[in-house]
Design a protein around this motif. Structure first.
Motif, short mmCIF file in Angstrom:
data_model
loop_
_atom_site.label_atom_id
_atom_site.label_comp_id
_atom_site.label_asym_id
_atom_site.label_seq_id
_atom_site.Cartn_x
_atom_site.Cartn_y
_atom_site.Cartn_z
N ASP A 1 -6.33 -1.48 -4.29
CA ASP A 1 -5.52 -2.11 -3.24
C ASP A 1 -6.23 -3.37 -2.73
N GLU A 2 -5.43 -4.28 -2.20
CA GLU A 2 -5.95 -5.43 -1.44
C GLU A 2 -6.84 -6.39 -2.23
N THR B 1 0.84 -1.20 0.00
CA THR B 1 0.00 0.00 0.00
C THR B 1 0.88 1.25 0.00
#
Ligand code: ADP
Ligand code: MG
Length: 258
Positions: free
Chosen positions: A170-171, A116
């Motif tokens: 993200d993620e 991140t």
């Protein structure tokens, strides 16, 4: 200079929205007089201050519009702690040529290794370079697309994610994605394909994306498009969070090495 002229100058600067010059007008004039500045030097001084103020305001505005979870520049990233990352490669990405070329950046690695942080840091470089950036998590993105789909506003919502020059997702892989979610995600990827560059992060290897998206065929189609023009950063290392805990004496070294 008489007060009436000062007033007129001030009004004109306001009309032209040259706020910094307006705020600094008297000081700039006094300074120029005291230093007996050449006309060209004076004009350069005024314009460069105005441009600097406008640029900084613009960066601040676009940074807040990007909705980063935190604002950490690349300069605060400790490359020595994560030797599996090619620092030169990241520095090349920081020049933002990948955005011009429409390339994607995929950052893979276990939790806490700085995925991140790197995504945000590259997003900030893009903003400095003048691009519009939007940050979201895969879970958030899919929730919003699903809701919009149900309400018959999918097209409108897809535009939110296709308009920014750089989209950061993200993620990917932390939460399972249902069939509709996978389908909507694929639609977004297709729309941005070869047009808008993206940065994506995942804790799962590409081989595991079939499970993440609950469908091998969709996962392959997504990866096919994402990887067509892409740079992959594969981070293999220890969590930085663990480093901080170790420093604080919250975990023992054997535990950390396990
Ligand atoms: P990930 O997304 O891979 O789970 P993060 O990027 O959220 O990890 O990193 C976790 C925390 O550790 C963040 O506060 C981040 O700024 C910090 N961090 C991670 N790696 C580094 C690094 N190499 N140098 C400096 N800070 C780091
Ligand atoms: Mg993360």
């Amino acid at each position: 200079m008489n007060p009436a002229q000062l007033e007129r100058l001030s009004e004109n600067l306001l009309k032209l929205r040259l706020f910094k010059s307006r705020e600094r007008l008297e000081a700039l004039l006094q300074d120029a007089a005291a230093k007996e500045m050449a006309y060209s030097d004076f004009l350069e001084q005024v314009l460069s201050e105005e441009v600097a103020a406008k640029t900084s305001k613009n960066v601040t505005m676009r940074t807040s519009m990007a909705r980063f979870p935190f604002v950490k520049p690349l300069e605060t990233f400790d490359f020595a702690y994560q030797p599996s990352i090619d620092k030169k490669q990241v520095q090349t990405l920081a020049t933002c040529h990948f955005i011009e070329h429409g390339d994607n950046v995929l950052v893979l690695g276990p939790p806490g290794v700085g995925k991140t942080h790197l995504a945000v840091a590259l997003g900030l470089k893009a903003i400095e370079a003048g691009y519009r950036v939007l940050f979201t998590t895969a879970a958030n993105l899919i929730t919003h697309l699903t809701k919009a789909h149900t309400e018959g506003r999918l097209d409108e919502k897809l535009k939110v994610y296709t308009t920014p020059r750089l989209l950061i997702i993200d993620e990917i892989g932390y939460l399972p994605i249902d069939r509709l979610g996978a389908n909507l995600f694929f639609q977004l990827i297709s729309r941005r394909y070869e047009r808008g560059p993206m940065i994506l992060t995942s804790n799962q290897s590409f081989a595991a994306w079939g499970d993440v998206f609950g469908d091998r065929v969709i996962a392959t189609a997504i990866l096919d498009r994402l990887l067509h023009h892409a740079v992959t950063l594969n981070i293999r290392g220890n969590s930085y969070r663990l480093k901080e805990k170790l420093k604080a004496g919250l975990v023992r070294t054997e535990e950390a090495e396990a």
